[in-house]
Scaffold this motif. Structure first.
Motif, PDB file in Angstrom:
ATOM      1  N   ASP A  88       0.859  -1.178   0.000  1.00 44.66           N
ATOM      2  CA  ASP A  88       0.000   0.000   0.000  1.00 44.66           C
ATOM      3  C   ASP A  88       0.899   1.232   0.000  1.00 44.66           C
ATOM      4  O   ASP A  88       1.425   1.630   1.035  1.00 44.66           O
ATOM      5  CB  ASP A  88      -0.911   0.006   1.220  1.00 44.66           C
ATOM      6  CG  ASP A  88      -1.903   1.158   1.196  1.00 44.66           C
ATOM      7  OD1 ASP A  88      -1.856   1.993   0.260  1.00 44.66           O
ATOM      8  OD2 ASP A  88      -2.730   1.226   2.115  1.00 44.66           O
ATOM      9  N   ARG A 111      -0.109   4.212  -1.450  1.00 45.72           N
ATOM     10  CA  ARG A 111      -0.978   5.334  -1.849  1.00 45.72           C
ATOM     11  C   ARG A 111      -0.374   6.650  -1.386  1.00 45.72           C
ATOM     12  O   ARG A 111      -0.024   6.799  -0.202  1.00 45.72           O
ATOM     13  CB  ARG A 111      -2.368   5.200  -1.234  1.00 45.72           C
ATOM     14  CG  ARG A 111      -3.211   4.142  -1.877  1.00 45.72           C
ATOM     15  CD  ARG A 111      -4.516   4.021  -1.156  1.00 45.72           C
ATOM     16  NE  ARG A 111      -4.251   3.412   0.160  1.00 45.72           N
ATOM     17  CZ  ARG A 111      -5.175   3.151   1.054  1.00 45.72           C
ATOM     18  NH1 ARG A 111      -6.421   3.450   0.810  1.00 45.72           N
ATOM     19  NH2 ARG A 111      -4.848   2.593   2.197  1.00 45.72           N
ATOM     20  N   ASN A 166      -0.645  -0.851  -4.607  1.00 47.44           N
ATOM     21  CA  ASN A 166      -1.516   0.310  -4.728  1.00 47.44           C
ATOM     22  C   ASN A 166      -0.645   1.574  -4.686  1.00 47.44           C
ATOM     23  O   ASN A 166      -0.162   1.968  -3.636  1.00 47.44           O
ATOM     24  CB  ASN A 166      -2.546   0.334  -3.599  1.00 47.44           C
ATOM     25  CG  ASN A 166      -3.580   1.410  -3.807  1.00 47.44           C
ATOM     26  OD1 ASN A 166      -3.473   2.234  -4.712  1.00 47.44           O
ATOM     27  ND2 ASN A 166      -4.595   1.405  -2.976  1.00 47.44           N
ATOM     28  N   LYS A 188      -1.822   4.508  -6.007  1.00 45.66           N
ATOM     29  CA  LYS A 188      -2.775   5.562  -6.337  1.00 45.66           C
ATOM     30  C   LYS A 188      -2.306   6.894  -5.756  1.00 45.66           C
ATOM     31  O   LYS A 188      -2.034   7.021  -4.564  1.00 45.66           O
ATOM     32  CB  LYS A 188      -4.157   5.222  -5.774  1.00 45.66           C
ATOM     33  CG  LYS A 188      -5.225   6.219  -6.150  1.00 45.66           C
ATOM     34  CD  LYS A 188      -6.574   5.772  -5.622  1.00 45.66           C
ATOM     35  CE  LYS A 188      -7.646   6.753  -6.016  1.00 45.66           C
ATOM     36  NZ  LYS A 188      -8.959   6.313  -5.531  1.00 45.66           N
ATOM     37  N   ASN A 210      -2.039  -0.471  -9.213  1.00 47.96           N
ATOM     38  CA  ASN A 210      -2.947   0.667  -9.333  1.00 47.96           C
ATOM     39  C   ASN A 210      -2.110   1.940  -9.442  1.00 47.96           C
ATOM     40  O   ASN A 210      -1.505   2.372  -8.468  1.00 47.96           O
ATOM     41  CB  ASN A 210      -3.869   0.734  -8.114  1.00 47.96           C
ATOM     42  CG  ASN A 210      -4.844   1.883  -8.183  1.00 47.96           C
ATOM     43  OD1 ASN A 210      -4.803   2.704  -9.089  1.00 47.96           O
ATOM     44  ND2 ASN A 210      -5.731   1.961  -7.209  1.00 47.96           N
TER      45      ASN A 210
END
Length: 77
Positions: free
Chosen positions: A15, A17, A35, A37, A55
């Protein structure tokens, strides 16, 4: 993690992000299902990196050396 040396790192499902990965070296890293993002990847080196199902929505890819060796202009103004 600006300027981080993350070569050959296993970052599957990470993660990240909104992470600041500006000018990081991620060559040959495994970012499968990561991820990213909104991450800032400007100038990052992603040569031979696995981005399968990563992502990258709203990530700044300006000046990024992509896995295929091409330079991205996404996010450049």
């Amino acid at each position: 993690m600006k300027f981080a040396d993350l070569r050959d790192t296993d970052l599957r499902d990470a993660d990240l992000r909104g992470a600041d990965l500006t000018q990081a070296d991620l060559r040959r890293a495994d970012l499968t299902d990561a991820n990213l993002k909104g991450a800032d990847l400007r100038g990052t080196y992603l040569r031979l990196t696995n981005l399968t199902d990563a992502n990258l929505r709203r990530a700044n890819l300006c000046g990024v050396i992509m896995p295929d060796g091409e330079t991205s202009e996404q996010g450049c103004e």
